[in-house]
Motif scaffolding. Structure first.
Motif, PDB file in Angstrom:
ATOM      1  N   HIS A 101     -43.008 -55.447  38.740  1.00  0.00           N
ATOM      2  CA  HIS A 101     -42.060 -55.928  39.740  1.00  0.00           C
ATOM      3  C   HIS A 101     -42.162 -57.450  39.805  1.00  0.00           C
ATOM      4  O   HIS A 101     -43.241 -58.000  39.978  1.00  0.00           O
ATOM      5  CB  HIS A 101     -42.398 -55.310  41.108  1.00  0.00           C
ATOM      6  N   VAL A 102     -41.025 -58.136  39.688  1.00  0.00           N
ATOM      7  CA  VAL A 102     -40.974 -59.593  39.665  1.00  0.00           C
ATOM      8  C   VAL A 102     -40.182 -60.078  40.876  1.00  0.00           C
ATOM      9  O   VAL A 102     -39.041 -59.640  41.091  1.00  0.00           O
ATOM     10  CB  VAL A 102     -40.301 -60.109  38.379  1.00  0.00           C
ATOM     11  N   GLY A 103     -40.777 -60.972  41.662  1.00  0.00           N
ATOM     12  CA  GLY A 103     -40.058 -61.485  42.815  1.00  0.00           C
ATOM     13  C   GLY A 103     -40.744 -62.660  43.465  1.00  0.00           C
ATOM     14  O   GLY A 103     -41.868 -63.027  43.115  1.00  0.00           O
ATOM     15  N   ASP A 104     -40.061 -63.246  44.457  1.00  0.00           N
ATOM     16  CA  ASP A 104     -40.541 -64.478  45.096  1.00  0.00           C
ATOM     17  C   ASP A 104     -41.249 -64.239  46.425  1.00  0.00           C
ATOM     18  O   ASP A 104     -41.890 -65.149  46.948  1.00  0.00           O
ATOM     19  CB  ASP A 104     -39.359 -65.419  45.348  1.00  0.00           C
ATOM     20  N   ASN A 105     -41.140 -63.030  46.984  1.00  0.00           N
ATOM     21  CA  ASN A 105     -41.675 -62.772  48.319  1.00  0.00           C
ATOM     22  C   ASN A 105     -43.045 -62.100  48.216  1.00  0.00           C
ATOM     23  O   ASN A 105     -43.140 -60.963  47.738  1.00  0.00           O
ATOM     24  CB  ASN A 105     -40.699 -61.882  49.099  1.00  0.00           C
ATOM     25  N   PRO A 106     -44.123 -62.764  48.654  1.00  0.00           N
ATOM     26  CA  PRO A 106     -45.456 -62.174  48.501  1.00  0.00           C
ATOM     27  C   PRO A 106     -45.603 -60.812  49.168  1.00  0.00           C
ATOM     28  O   PRO A 106     -46.217 -59.902  48.594  1.00  0.00           O
ATOM     29  CB  PRO A 106     -46.380 -63.212  49.142  1.00  0.00           C
ATOM     30  N   ALA A 107     -45.048 -60.655  50.370  1.00  0.00           N
ATOM     31  CA  ALA A 107     -45.208 -59.391  51.087  1.00  0.00           C
ATOM     32  C   ALA A 107     -44.417 -58.269  50.434  1.00  0.00           C
ATOM     33  O   ALA A 107     -44.921 -57.153  50.277  1.00  0.00           O
ATOM     34  CB  ALA A 107     -44.782 -59.557  52.545  1.00  0.00           C
ATOM     35  N   HIS A 108     -43.195 -58.553  50.052  1.00  0.00           N
ATOM     36  CA  HIS A 108     -42.320 -57.510  49.504  1.00  0.00           C
ATOM     37  C   HIS A 108     -42.544 -57.279  48.015  1.00  0.00           C
ATOM     38  O   HIS A 108     -42.609 -56.134  47.567  1.00  0.00           O
ATOM     39  CB  HIS A 108     -40.857 -57.895  49.721  1.00  0.00           C
ATOM     40  N   ASP A 109     -42.614 -58.372  47.272  1.00  0.00           N
ATOM     41  CA  ASP A 109     -42.582 -58.264  45.817  1.00  0.00           C
ATOM     42  C   ASP A 109     -43.962 -58.178  45.182  1.00  0.00           C
ATOM     43  O   ASP A 109     -44.076 -57.819  44.015  1.00  0.00           O
ATOM     44  CB  ASP A 109     -41.817 -59.456  45.232  1.00  0.00           C
ATOM     45  N   THR A 142     -47.385 -56.561  39.282  1.00  0.00           N
ATOM     46  CA  THR A 142     -46.530 -57.554  39.928  1.00  0.00           C
ATOM     47  C   THR A 142     -46.653 -58.927  39.280  1.00  0.00           C
ATOM     48  O   THR A 142     -47.723 -59.337  38.828  1.00  0.00           O
ATOM     49  CB  THR A 142     -46.889 -57.699  41.420  1.00  0.00           C
ATOM     50  N   VAL A 143     -45.523 -59.627  39.268  1.00  0.00           N
ATOM     51  CA  VAL A 143     -45.475 -61.036  38.883  1.00  0.00           C
ATOM     52  C   VAL A 143     -44.802 -61.795  40.022  1.00  0.00           C
ATOM     53  O   VAL A 143     -43.672 -61.461  40.410  1.00  0.00           O
ATOM     54  CB  VAL A 143     -44.692 -61.239  37.573  1.00  0.00           C
ATOM     55  N   TRP A 144     -45.513 -62.780  40.540  1.00  0.00           N
ATOM     56  CA  TRP A 144     -44.959 -63.611  41.615  1.00  0.00           C
ATOM     57  C   TRP A 144     -44.268 -64.815  41.001  1.00  0.00           C
ATOM     58  O   TRP A 144     -44.877 -65.571  40.235  1.00  0.00           O
ATOM     59  CB  TRP A 144     -46.056 -64.064  42.568  1.00  0.00           C
ATOM     60  N   LEU A 145     -42.991 -65.003  41.336  1.00  0.00           N
ATOM     61  CA  LEU A 145     -42.222 -66.153  40.881  1.00  0.00           C
ATOM     62  C   LEU A 145     -42.265 -67.231  41.963  1.00  0.00           C
ATOM     63  O   LEU A 145     -41.692 -67.070  43.044  1.00  0.00           O
ATOM     64  CB  LEU A 145     -40.774 -65.746  40.591  1.00  0.00           C
ATOM     65  N   ASN A 146     -42.935 -68.311  41.674  1.00  0.00           N
ATOM     66  CA  ASN A 146     -43.156 -69.388  42.639  1.00  0.00           C
ATOM     67  C   ASN A 146     -42.348 -70.610  42.218  1.00  0.00           C
ATOM     68  O   ASN A 146     -42.879 -71.571  41.648  1.00  0.00           O
ATOM     69  CB  ASN A 146     -44.650 -69.710  42.706  1.00  0.00           C
ATOM     70  N   ARG A 147     -41.062 -70.592  42.493  1.00  0.00           N
ATOM     71  CA  ARG A 147     -40.179 -71.683  42.078  1.00  0.00           C
ATOM     72  C   ARG A 147     -40.443 -72.967  42.845  1.00  0.00           C
ATOM     73  O   ARG A 147     -40.136 -74.065  42.338  1.00  0.00           O
ATOM     74  CB  ARG A 147     -38.708 -71.281  42.277  1.00  0.00           C
ATOM     75  N   ARG A 148     -40.970 -72.883  44.055  1.00  0.00           N
ATOM     76  CA  ARG A 148     -41.038 -74.067  44.931  1.00  0.00           C
ATOM     77  C   ARG A 148     -42.456 -74.573  45.170  1.00  0.00           C
ATOM     78  O   ARG A 148     -42.687 -75.351  46.093  1.00  0.00           O
ATOM     79  CB  ARG A 148     -40.354 -73.745  46.261  1.00  0.00           C
ATOM     80  N   GLU A 154     -45.169 -73.079  46.289  1.00  0.00           N
ATOM     81  CA  GLU A 154     -45.755 -72.622  47.537  1.00  0.00           C
ATOM     82  C   GLU A 154     -47.149 -72.037  47.309  1.00  0.00           C
ATOM     83  O   GLU A 154     -47.548 -71.772  46.168  1.00  0.00           O
ATOM     84  CB  GLU A 154     -44.834 -71.583  48.190  1.00  0.00           C
ATOM     85  N   ARG A 155     -47.886 -71.835  48.396  1.00  0.00           N
ATOM     86  CA  ARG A 155     -49.220 -71.251  48.306  1.00  0.00           C
ATOM     87  C   ARG A 155     -49.186 -69.779  48.678  1.00  0.00           C
ATOM     88  O   ARG A 155     -48.540 -69.382  49.653  1.00  0.00           O
ATOM     89  CB  ARG A 155     -50.194 -71.971  49.244  1.00  0.00           C
ATOM     90  N   LEU A 156     -49.897 -68.987  47.904  1.00  0.00           N
ATOM     91  CA  LEU A 156     -50.045 -67.570  48.245  1.00  0.00           C
ATOM     92  C   LEU A 156     -51.055 -67.412  49.363  1.00  0.00           C
ATOM     93  O   LEU A 156     -52.053 -68.150  49.414  1.00  0.00           O
ATOM     94  CB  LEU A 156     -50.542 -66.785  47.032  1.00  0.00           C
ATOM     95  N   PRO A 157     -50.835 -66.439  50.258  1.00  0.00           N
ATOM     96  CA  PRO A 157     -51.905 -66.092  51.193  1.00  0.00           C
ATOM     97  C   PRO A 157     -53.158 -65.687  50.424  1.00  0.00           C
ATOM     98  O   PRO A 157     -53.076 -65.129  49.323  1.00  0.00           O
ATOM     99  CB  PRO A 157     -51.311 -64.897  51.962  1.00  0.00           C
ATOM    100  N   VAL A 159     -52.924 -61.119  45.621  1.00  0.00           N
ATOM    101  CA  VAL A 159     -53.336 -61.409  44.240  1.00  0.00           C
ATOM    102  C   VAL A 159     -52.398 -60.677  43.272  1.00  0.00           C
ATOM    103  O   VAL A 159     -52.640 -59.527  42.903  1.00  0.00           O
ATOM    104  CB  VAL A 159     -54.792 -60.992  43.983  1.00  0.00           C
ATOM    105  N   PRO A 160     -51.312 -61.320  42.845  1.00  0.00           N
ATOM    106  CA  PRO A 160     -50.431 -60.693  41.856  1.00  0.00           C
ATOM    107  C   PRO A 160     -51.116 -60.606  40.502  1.00  0.00           C
ATOM    108  O   PRO A 160     -52.126 -61.278  40.243  1.00  0.00           O
ATOM    109  CB  PRO A 160     -49.231 -61.640  41.813  1.00  0.00           C
ATOM    110  N   ASP A 161     -50.558 -59.802  39.620  1.00  0.00           N
ATOM    111  CA  ASP A 161     -51.104 -59.712  38.264  1.00  0.00           C
ATOM    112  C   ASP A 161     -50.866 -60.994  37.477  1.00  0.00           C
ATOM    113  O   ASP A 161     -51.624 -61.302  36.553  1.00  0.00           O
ATOM    114  CB  ASP A 161     -50.477 -58.524  37.531  1.00  0.00           C
ATOM    115  N   ALA A 162     -49.813 -61.718  37.831  1.00  0.00           N
ATOM    116  CA  ALA A 162     -49.524 -62.994  37.180  1.00  0.00           C
ATOM    117  C   ALA A 162     -48.656 -63.834  38.111  1.00  0.00           C
ATOM    118  O   ALA A 162     -47.965 -63.305  38.986  1.00  0.00           O
ATOM    119  CB  ALA A 162     -48.826 -62.779  35.847  1.00  0.00           C
ATOM    120  N   VAL A 163     -48.686 -65.147  37.895  1.00  0.00           N
ATOM    121  CA  VAL A 163     -47.863 -66.090  38.648  1.00  0.00           C
ATOM    122  C   VAL A 163     -47.093 -66.944  37.653  1.00  0.00           C
ATOM    123  O   VAL A 163     -47.662 -67.450  36.673  1.00  0.00           O
ATOM    124  CB  VAL A 163     -48.722 -66.996  39.554  1.00  0.00           C
ATOM    125  N   ILE A 164     -45.799 -67.110  37.883  1.00  0.00           N
ATOM    126  CA  ILE A 164     -44.969 -67.968  37.042  1.00  0.00           C
ATOM    127  C   ILE A 164     -44.163 -68.904  37.938  1.00  0.00           C
ATOM    128  O   ILE A 164     -43.962 -68.625  39.122  1.00  0.00           O
ATOM    129  CB  ILE A 164     -44.019 -67.155  36.142  1.00  0.00           C
TER     130      ILE A 164
END
Length: 245
Positions: free
Chosen positions: A171-179, A190-196, A198-201, A205-210
């Motif tokens: 699952h790929v998305g920008d929202n830490p809680a939802h995605d 999960t892959v967290w897409l951090n376009r801006r 931002e800091r993760l809580p 801990v996603p499987d990857a960050v892009i």
């Protein structure tokens, strides 16, 4: 083994903010025409959105938007115009909605190896956001009894639509809680897409960050444990493509 990649829509694939702002500006202009004495600002409309969302976060997003517009119109003495103003907002919002520049090139590369899905809580429909024909399946909250993310049944619906076990889905998305958190609890990777930037809580801990979708093919190859994938799968151009809206 990863068989399926499912994407959140807004702020992941779809550049939502300019479209929503454009819709609200159209609303302000029409409110000014209907009642020149109204003193309602863009900030007021945005504040009414947050109040409406806070009052009923579980409601369909279109319903929340209409409730927000009702707040704004009532303050300007224009409550009787809710239906026409809502129609104006959504027409303008969808007319302005575009994918991010990296979206279509990345999807074109990923589709050569993985099944792609589209799954959202929001109003964005693939066919109205320049993404027609890009996905094997789509899951929309509040359609066919599907609840909003991060409810476990949302991700169950995603896996059912994919015909895949949760462990086979990323699952790929920008929202830490939802995605990230919600998807992980349902057994998806999960892959967290951090376009801006931002800091993760600390506890997320996603499987990857892009930071851009151009990084995703290589990340998925690593998550799949398929080091021998062809180079064209591991990389993609960030160039723009023609968009069908």
């Amino acid at each position: 083994m990863v068989t399926t990649v499912v994407f959140d829509a807004d702020e992941t694939l779809v550049d939502l903010r300019p479209a929503v702002t454009g819709g609200l500006i159209a609303v302000l202009e029409e409110m000014g025409r209907l009642n020149p004495a109204a003193r309602i600002s863009l900030a007021d409309l945005e504040s009414d959105w947050h109040l409406a969302l806070g009052a009923n976060a579980a409601a369909p997003v279109w319903e929340v938007r209409k409730a927000a517009l009702a707040r704004s119109l009532n303050r300007a003495g224009l409550g009787a115009h809710l239906d026409e103003i809502s129609a104006l907002f959504f027409a303008r919002r969808f007319a302005l909605t575009r994918p991010f520049a990296d979206t279509l090139p990345a999807l074109a590369v990923l589709r050569q190896r993985w099944t792609l899905g589209f799954a959202t809580n929001g109003n964005s429909r693939a066919e109205r956001c320049g993404l027609v024909g890009e996905f094997a399946f789509a899951v929309y909250a509040h359609c066919d009894g599907v609840p909003k993310k991060p409810a476990p049944d949302f991700y169950a619906a995603v896996c059912a639509a994919a015909g895949a076990d949760p462990a086979q889905v990323v699952h790929v998305g920008d929202n830490p809680a939802h995605d990230v958190v919600g998807a992980q609890r349902a057994g998806l990777r999960t892959v967290w897409l951090n376009r801006r930037g931002e800091r993760l809580p600390a506890n997320v801990v996603p499987d990857a960050v892009i930071t851009t979708l151009t990084e995703l093919p290589s990340v998925l190859a690593d998550l799949s444990g398929e080091a021998d994938l062809p180079p064209f799968i591991r990389q993609c151009s960030g160039g723009t493509s023609s968009i069908d809206v």
